[in-house]
Design an enzyme around this catalytic site. Sequence first.
Site, PDB file in Angstrom:
ATOM      1  N   GLN A   1      -5.097  -3.413  -2.579  1.00  0.00           N
ATOM      2  CA  GLN A   1      -4.503  -2.363  -3.410  1.00  0.00           C
ATOM      3  C   GLN A   1      -4.379  -2.735  -4.886  1.00  0.00           C
ATOM      4  OE1 GLN A   1      -4.093   0.646  -2.612  1.00  0.00           O
ATOM      5  NE2 GLN A   1      -4.153   0.623  -0.376  1.00  0.00           N
TER       6      GLN A   1
ATOM      7  N   ASN B   1       0.804  -1.216   0.000  1.00  0.00           N
ATOM      8  CA  ASN B   1       0.000   0.000   0.000  1.00  0.00           C
ATOM      9  C   ASN B   1       0.844   1.276   0.000  1.00  0.00           C
ATOM     10  OD1 ASN B   1       0.427  -1.263   2.667  1.00  0.00           O
ATOM     11  ND2 ASN B   1      -0.400   0.652   3.463  1.00  0.00           N
TER      12      ASN B   1
ATOM     13  N   CYS C   1      -3.436   4.230   7.870  1.00  0.00           N
ATOM     14  CA  CYS C   1      -3.645   3.602   9.172  1.00  0.00           C
ATOM     15  C   CYS C   1      -2.470   3.819  10.113  1.00  0.00           C
ATOM     16  CB  CYS C   1      -3.914   2.107   8.990  1.00  0.00           C
ATOM     17  SG  CYS C   1      -5.401   1.770   8.031  1.00  0.00           S
TER      18      CYS C   1
ATOM     19  N   THR D   1     -27.564  -9.696   9.364  1.00  0.00           N
ATOM     20  CA  THR D   1     -28.307  -9.146   8.230  1.00  0.00           C
ATOM     21  C   THR D   1     -27.375  -8.350   7.322  1.00  0.00           C
ATOM     22  OG1 THR D   1     -30.323  -9.013   9.551  1.00  0.00           O
ATOM     23  CG2 THR D   1     -30.230  -7.652   7.574  1.00  0.00           C
TER      24      THR D   1
ATOM     25  N   SER E   1     -11.512  -4.422  -0.647  1.00  0.00           N
ATOM     26  CA  SER E   1     -12.353  -3.430   0.016  1.00  0.00           C
ATOM     27  C   SER E   1     -12.897  -2.450  -1.007  1.00  0.00           C
ATOM     28  CB  SER E   1     -11.533  -2.689   1.077  1.00  0.00           C
ATOM     29  OG  SER E   1     -12.343  -1.919   1.910  1.00  0.00           O
ATOM     30  N   ALA E   2     -14.211  -2.198  -0.958  1.00  0.00           N
ATOM     31  CA  ALA E   2     -14.876  -1.411  -1.995  1.00  0.00           C
ATOM     32  C   ALA E   2     -14.367   0.017  -2.078  1.00  0.00           C
ATOM     33  CB  ALA E   2     -16.387  -1.412  -1.756  1.00  0.00           C
ATOM     34  N   HIS E   3     -14.036   0.620  -0.945  1.00  0.00           N
ATOM     35  CA  HIS E   3     -13.698   2.046  -0.970  1.00  0.00           C
ATOM     36  C   HIS E   3     -12.347   2.327  -1.612  1.00  0.00           C
ATOM     37  CE1 HIS E   3     -10.708   2.667   2.393  1.00  0.00           C
ATOM     38  NE2 HIS E   3     -11.103   1.439   2.682  1.00  0.00           N
TER      39      HIS E   3
END
Length: 397
Positions: free
Chosen positions: A176, A148, A321, A234, A196-198
Amino acid sequence: MKQVYLDNNATTRLDPMVLEAMMPFLTDFYGNPSSIHDFGIPAQAALERAHQQAAALLGAEYPSEIIFTSWPRATPRHAAIALLPERREIITSVVEHPATLAACEHLERQGYRIHRIAVDSEGALDMAQFRAALSPRVALVSVMWANNETGVLFPIGEMAELAHEQGALFHCDAVQVVGKIPIAVGQTRIDMLSCSAHKFHGPKGVGCLYLRRGTRFRPLLRGGHQEYGRRAGTENICGIVGMGAACELANIHLPGMTHIGQLRNRLEHRLLASVPSVMVMGGGQPRVPGTVNLAFEFIEGEAILLLLNQAGIAASSGSACTSGSLEPSHVMRAMNIPYTAAHGTIRFSLSRYTREKEIDYVVATLPPIIDRLRALSPYWQNGKPRPADAVFTPVYG
């Protein structure tokens, strides 16, 4: 003031078409996908379509191999729980995302032996050490496809083959690379892959785990049948629909990543030509198209970022992070980058929304910032580095 966003490895802007796909599931189609009445049926259909969209982007053979989750980097724990008790060793690398490193530390406290494979000064994995660490005692290999911070790619296909020769499961952190390079996971020996979608213009808080059909698996979250019984709770239908749409759009835009690589090279080459004492981290290795990490020697990366921000340019000094720490990142330390360079690393990460005029603005803005900061640096004198014996050079502790 002009605004230029070049921190896309941290997160990306939501594609307007993704938002458009999500909105009905925030307003009209609010039923539970597990319900069999007319309110639940559209949600269930959307969930199935999202599985198909994600499977298509990843090159999975079956949509049922996709598990949507809010915690894709929990995979090392998933895999370790699933394996036979006599396999108590795990292989990872020293440059993994902090979430993976923390998961491995947790397993280490539970009695697992963790092999942390080194990298060289270019960020390339020590494959000799990797081969030596493999044995029938290894339960899992968990490594990232692309780093990353540097964008350096690991030889994932070869590593998965070697892991399977010893009967180990192979997990790939593909956060990445998804949406940046073609992926055909069904044609590899990868058992698990997380994304990860974002990171590719989808919503935050949703990701997915590819789990090859037939792979041993025991869910961390129990109590429900959702996601084929592998992730209780859910479903976040709105987020999952957004991720599905982002996957479909990423597939469409993949050919355009060649242009992103050209823009990255334009930024890299022009800064190297206009700024002295700068190094490209991992520049000699294969990298994802949109990432460049530059080390500006003898100044602080945080100071560079603050002045870039004042000019409307968003970049990073490393992983989002770990930002906020004044210490060089664990990736730079693992690469054994000199202290005076590791402190001045800046990561620029591009996306399909990045334009050439934005790159040129950065190229025009950054050199004066570097000159200004070096004029204040005790390591710099009269436009060049001071003699080594004239200053104290700290080393890593």
